[in-house]
Structure formats: structure tokens, C-alpha cells
Design a protein around this motif. Structure first.
Motif, PDB file in Angstrom:
ATOM      1  N   UNK A  35      -4.769 -17.708   4.803  1.00 31.80           N
ATOM      2  CA  UNK A  35      -5.065 -16.770   3.944  1.00 31.80           C
ATOM      3  C   UNK A  35      -5.026 -15.565   4.641  1.00 31.80           C
ATOM      4  N   UNK A  36      -5.727 -15.323   5.785  1.00 29.04           N
ATOM      5  CA  UNK A  36      -5.671 -14.130   6.630  1.00 29.04           C
ATOM      6  C   UNK A  36      -4.254 -13.684   7.227  1.00 29.04           C
ATOM      7  N   UNK A  37      -3.789 -14.713   7.809  1.00 24.67           N
ATOM      8  CA  UNK A  37      -2.355 -14.473   8.071  1.00 24.67           C
ATOM      9  C   UNK A  37      -1.299 -13.937   7.134  1.00 24.67           C
ATOM     10  N   UNK A  38      -1.419 -14.597   5.991  1.00 25.66           N
ATOM     11  CA  UNK A  38      -0.697 -14.059   4.582  1.00 25.66           C
ATOM     12  C   UNK A  38      -1.255 -12.810   4.360  1.00 25.66           C
ATOM     13  N   UNK A  39      -2.451 -12.317   4.187  1.00 27.31           N
ATOM     14  CA  UNK A  39      -2.829 -11.065   4.139  1.00 27.31           C
ATOM     15  C   UNK A  39      -2.390  -9.881   5.082  1.00 27.31           C
ATOM     16  N   UNK A  40      -2.269 -10.123   6.224  1.00 25.47           N
ATOM     17  CA  UNK A  40      -1.604  -9.461   7.271  1.00 25.47           C
ATOM     18  C   UNK A  40       0.008  -9.335   6.882  1.00 25.47           C
ATOM     19  N   UNK A  41       0.463 -10.224   6.631  1.00 19.10           N
ATOM     20  CA  UNK A  41       2.010 -10.185   6.225  1.00 19.10           C
ATOM     21  C   UNK A  41       2.421  -9.334   5.069  1.00 19.10           C
ATOM     22  N   UNK A  42       1.386  -9.485   4.046  1.00 19.47           N
ATOM     23  CA  UNK A  42       1.472  -8.411   2.855  1.00 19.47           C
ATOM     24  C   UNK A  42       1.129  -6.933   3.264  1.00 19.47           C
ATOM     25  N   UNK A  43       0.181  -6.846   4.334  1.00 20.67           N
ATOM     26  CA  UNK A  43       0.146  -5.424   4.567  1.00 20.67           C
ATOM     27  C   UNK A  43       1.261  -4.871   5.256  1.00 20.67           C
ATOM     28  N   UNK A  44       1.751  -5.559   6.131  1.00 24.78           N
ATOM     29  CA  UNK A  44       2.786  -5.195   6.934  1.00 24.78           C
ATOM     30  C   UNK A  44       4.215  -4.922   5.825  1.00 24.78           C
ATOM     31  N   UNK A  45       4.087  -5.732   4.918  1.00 25.65           N
ATOM     32  CA  UNK A  45       5.180  -5.675   3.931  1.00 25.65           C
ATOM     33  C   UNK A  45       5.267  -4.273   3.110  1.00 25.65           C
ATOM     34  N   UNK A  46       3.800  -3.844   2.875  1.00 29.65           N
ATOM     35  CA  UNK A  46       3.499  -2.833   2.038  1.00 29.65           C
ATOM     36  C   UNK A  46       3.331  -1.498   2.919  1.00 29.65           C
ATOM     37  N   UNK A  47       3.026  -1.813   4.160  1.00 27.43           N
ATOM     38  CA  UNK A  47       2.919  -0.693   4.961  1.00 27.43           C
ATOM     39  C   UNK A  47       1.312  -0.190   4.707  1.00 27.43           C
ATOM     40  N   UNK A  48       0.584  -0.849   4.365  1.00 26.35           N
ATOM     41  CA  UNK A  48      -0.936  -0.537   3.994  1.00 26.35           C
ATOM     42  C   UNK A  48      -1.874  -1.507   3.663  1.00 26.35           C
ATOM     43  N   UNK A  49      -3.034  -1.446   3.810  1.00 25.04           N
ATOM     44  CA  UNK A  49      -4.080  -2.356   3.436  1.00 25.04           C
ATOM     45  C   UNK A  49      -5.039  -1.342   2.400  1.00 25.04           C
ATOM     46  N   UNK A  50      -4.994  -1.872   1.012  1.00 25.67           N
ATOM     47  CA  UNK A  50      -5.755  -1.242   0.140  1.00 25.67           C
ATOM     48  C   UNK A  50      -6.726  -2.013  -0.719  1.00 25.67           C
ATOM     49  N   UNK A  51      -7.316  -1.374  -1.559  1.00 31.84           N
ATOM     50  CA  UNK A  51      -8.290  -2.112  -2.496  1.00 31.84           C
ATOM     51  C   UNK A  51      -7.596  -3.208  -3.101  1.00 31.84           C
ATOM     52  N   UNK A  52      -6.328  -3.005  -3.532  1.00 28.10           N
ATOM     53  CA  UNK A  52      -5.568  -3.922  -4.303  1.00 28.10           C
ATOM     54  C   UNK A  52      -4.992  -4.954  -3.529  1.00 28.10           C
ATOM     55  N   UNK A  53      -5.241  -5.009  -2.116  1.00 22.57           N
ATOM     56  CA  UNK A  53      -4.630  -6.022  -1.339  1.00 22.57           C
ATOM     57  C   UNK A  53      -5.279  -7.270  -1.705  1.00 22.57           C
TER      58      UNK A  53
END
Length: 417
Positions: free
Chosen positions: A317-335
Motif C-alpha cells: 500500500x505504501x509503494x502504491x501510494x508513492x507511485x500514485x504521488x509520482x503519477x500526479x506529481x503531488x501528495x495531497x489530502x485526497x491521496x
């Protein structure tokens, strides 16, 4: 069902499987496959059939759906949630559930953003810190489950709420941390594609590895006086795999090609499939999911299996969260919020992992997330809002669970017979 009945059914199933294995050659393999389907073991057939239907309908409604550009983007969009679903598969194999994978992915993305951007840590240390968050969460789940016997549903539901709140606290008042566009994660999530020549090389290596794995497995079984696949069957299977992969890669290379993030996801799937099917740990996971008490009596450290699986699921789950952040170029409250949690769980189930435990494979995460992402992509091209996506995905999920329950009843009846 008593222990004697379960043991009798297990022996009957083992004898049936041995009869199926003894059939060698191409015709024998086909006959064995037909018998397995009749016995209720549908494998990935429902998923493949559903995927063909979905792709056929959307390509008829909008020819752009099957374009190389759209399919390449579809695969890239599947990677982040697919990695999260891979961890869910492991938990479901134990007959448990993790409702907090979305929140854990969002928290890890927040930790990555704060350490990498705000605190100026090197990217490697920031990634390790985010993964460590997932490992710690899984350890807490495993400890509470083993020590106090709290159902995983309750533990992870509490985690869903708690880690969502922790994510908001970590992000602070700004709520959003933008990742630099020249950073590795953003490049990996948006711009990294496999060169055409390398993609064909990877296909050749994959086919060679597939044949070598089958060949050495057959030789080992032959030395143990066990039945094996014929050389002809191995060659046919390898040739079919190579042709299918070459056609897929050739078609995708007409666009931007295959993203490295999707290749990374597929690599994780292959590693986990090997771990689940060819290691003592993986066999123990299936044993505990099939019958916890029988696994304990067989000498398996049941508590360690639960602990390791919860830690693994949260790490994915942590790895997937980082990949999603890279895909969106951001870490947000909606992540990690919205439908991330539900899509990860739905992908594991739709891909063929049983909710009853003890049956499924790592490939379920790959197939399931492609089905879900195909529905999303097709409806987006048709300019339909998310309400239809939720309804269709829910219907597909219900159908998958119904097929699993029917297949389970069929195997039980067949085993008694």
C-alpha cells in the motif's frame, strides 16, 4: 463440516488432481483443463471472458478505446492501485480483509512529500521512510490480531480512520505538497517508457525464462518419479506466450510504448506469484487460509504468517501510494481517498481471489485492476460521469463473488462425489 469430512474431501481432490496430472501431451492437457472447469475450477476464464466483453463493447462504442495511446495510458493508470491490490490478494488468501490500504497509501505519500520536499531528504531516504510507515502499520495490525484476537475487519477499519487523520496532520495546513517535475518519481510515473528494442529483448528473455522454468521443473519431477509435461507441450505453451506478448508489445509501441511503472508492477506480480507458489512461506499462506487449525497442527507458525502478510500488504500500500504521488506529481489530502481503497479490494476479488481464503494468485491483482481501469477508461471516453463507473464496477464485483461462491460449492460437491 467435520474434520473427517474435510480430510476425506481433501484426499478425493488430491486423487482427482493426480489423475489430471498424469495426462500428458497436448490432448491430455486440454482434457485436464476441461475436467477442471467441470469440477468448478474456473481459474482466470471468467476474468478473461469479462475483459474481452468489456473491450469489445467499448471499442464498438468508441474506436479510440483500443488505440495504442489509450491502452498505454490505461496500463500506466493501473500500476499504482494494482500494487496496492497485490497486497490485498495476500490478505484475502488468509481469509482476512484490509480496509485501510487506501489510507496507508495516502499517509505514505504524505510522508514522502514532507521528507523529500519540505525536509529536503534524498529521494532514496524519503522512499525508505514511506515504506517504513507501511511496515510499521502492518506490524501493528499483526500484533493486535495475534495478541488480542480482534477481527481484521475491525482493526483495519480503525486504521482507515486513524491513518486518514494522521495523513491530514502530516500534510499540515497547506494540504498539498507538489513534487518537483525533475524528480525521479515524477519521471517514473509520467515520462518513463521502455525503448522499443528493449521491450522486444524483455519479451525474448521472458519466453526463455518461462521455458527454462518449466523444463527444470519437469526434470525435478521426473527424478522424483512424478508425472511431468511433455516437451512438446512446453514448446507450444512457450511459443503461444511469446507470440501473444510480441503482438501486444508491437501494438503498444505504435504509441508511446509500455511505461516502466507498469513493468515494475508486473515484476512485483511475478515475484509474488513465485513466493506464493514455490516457497515454504507461500505454501503456508495457502494452508492457513484453507484451514487455520490444520495448519497449526502441521507445525506452521500461524502467528508469523498473519504478521508477515499484514506487513507485506501495508508495504505494498505504501509503494502504491508513492507511485500514485509520482503519477500526479503531488501528495495531497485526497491521496488514497475516494475509490482507491474500494478499487484495490475489488481488483483482488474480480481477478479471482476467493473471499473465503486459501484460493487465488498474484495474477488476480493484475487482471482485476485492468478490468476496473478498462471500465473507467471506456466510460471516460464516452463522456459519462463517475456514477456509471461505480455502478458497473459494483455489478462486476458482485458477479465475481457469485462465481466464486458457485465455484466453491461445485468443488465441494465434486469432492464429495
Amino acid at each position: 463440516m467435520s474434520d473427517i469430512d474435510m480430510a476425506t474431501n481433501s484426499i478425493a481432490t488430491d486423487l482427482q488432481d493426480e489423475r489430471l496430472i498424469q495426462r500428458t501431451g497436448f490432448r491430455g492437457a486440454v482434457s485436464s483443463a476441461i475436467d477442471r472447469v467441470r469440477g468448478g475450477d474456473l481459474g482466470v476464464l471468467p476474468v478473461i471472458a469479462g475483459l474481452v466483453i468489456i473491450w469489445g463493447i467499448f471499442s464498438f462504442l468508441n474506436p479510440v478505446f483500443l488505440s495504442p495511446a489509450n491502452l498505454g495510458n490505461l496500463l500506466m493508470q493501473s500500476a499504482a492501485v494494482g500494487v496496492i491490490a497485490l497486497g490485498v490478494v495476500c490478505v484475502l488468501l488468509l481469509g482476512e480483509i484490509d480496509l485501510s490500504v487506501g489510507s496507508v497509501s495516502g499517509l505514505s505519500a504524505a510522508v514522502l512529500g514532507v521528507t523529500f520536499v519540505n525536509m529536503q531528504w534524498p529521494i532514496v531516504l524519503a522512499i525508505l521512510a514511506a515504506v517504513a510507515v507501511g511496515v510499521a502499520v502492518g506490524f501493528i495490525y499483526g500484533f493486535v490480531y495475534n495478541r488480542f484476537g480482534v477481527p481484521s475487519f475491525v482493526i483495519t477499519l480503525a486504521g482507515l480512520l486513524s491513518f486518514l487523520g494522521l495523513q491530514l496532520w502530516v500534510l499540515g495546513v497547506d494540504g498539498t505538497i507538489n513534487l518537483p517535475y525533475d524528480s525521479f518519481l515524477v519521471w517514473f510515473g509520467q515520462l518513463a517508457f521502455v525503448p522499443a528494442w528493449l521491450s522486444y529483448t524483455l519479451i525474448a528473455l521472458t519466453a526463455a525464462a518461462f521455458f527454462g522454468y518449466q523444463f527444470f521443473t519437469a526434470r525435478t519431477r521426473r527424478k522424483a518419479d512424478l508425472s511431468t509435461k511433455s516437451l512438446q507441450m512446453m514448446v507450444v505453451q512457450t511459443a503461444l506466450l511469446a507470440v501473444l506478448l510480441l503482438l501486444a508489445v508491437w501494438y503498444l509501441n505504435q504509441g508511446r510504448g509500455i511505461g516502466w511503472m507498469f513493468v515494475f508492477f508486473v515484476g512485483l506480480v511475478l515475484v509474488m506469484q513465485y513466493a506464493l507458489t514455490r516457497t515454504k512461506w507461500g505454501r503456508s499462506v495457502y494452508a492457513v487460509g484453507g484451514n487455520r487449525e490444520a495448519a497449526r497442527r502441521a507445525g506452521i507458525n500461524v502467528n508469523w504468517i498473519y504478521m508477515s502478510v499484514f506487513m507485506l500488504a501495508s508495504s505494498f500500500a505504501a509503494i502504491g501510494g508513492m507511485l500514485a504521488a509520482g503519477r500526479l506529481a503531488a501528495a495531497a489530502q485526497s491521496s488514497g481517498t475516494g475509490d482507491v481503497n474500494l478499487n484495490a479490494i475489488a481488483a483482488a476479488v474480480i481477478g479471482g481471489t476467493s473471499l473465503f481464503g486459501g484460493r487465488g494468485s498474484a495474477y488476480a491483482a493484475l487482471l482485476g485492476i485492468i478490468v476496473i481501469q478498462s471500465i473507467s477508461s471506456g466510460l471516460t471516453l464516452m463522456n459519462l460521469d463517475s456514477s456509471f463507473r461505480y455502478m458497473i464496477t459494483g455489478a462486476v464485483l458482485l458477479l465475481a463473488v457469485m462465481l466464486d461462491a458457485a465455484s466453491r460449492r461445485s468443488r465441494t460437491t465434486h469432492g464429495r462425489a
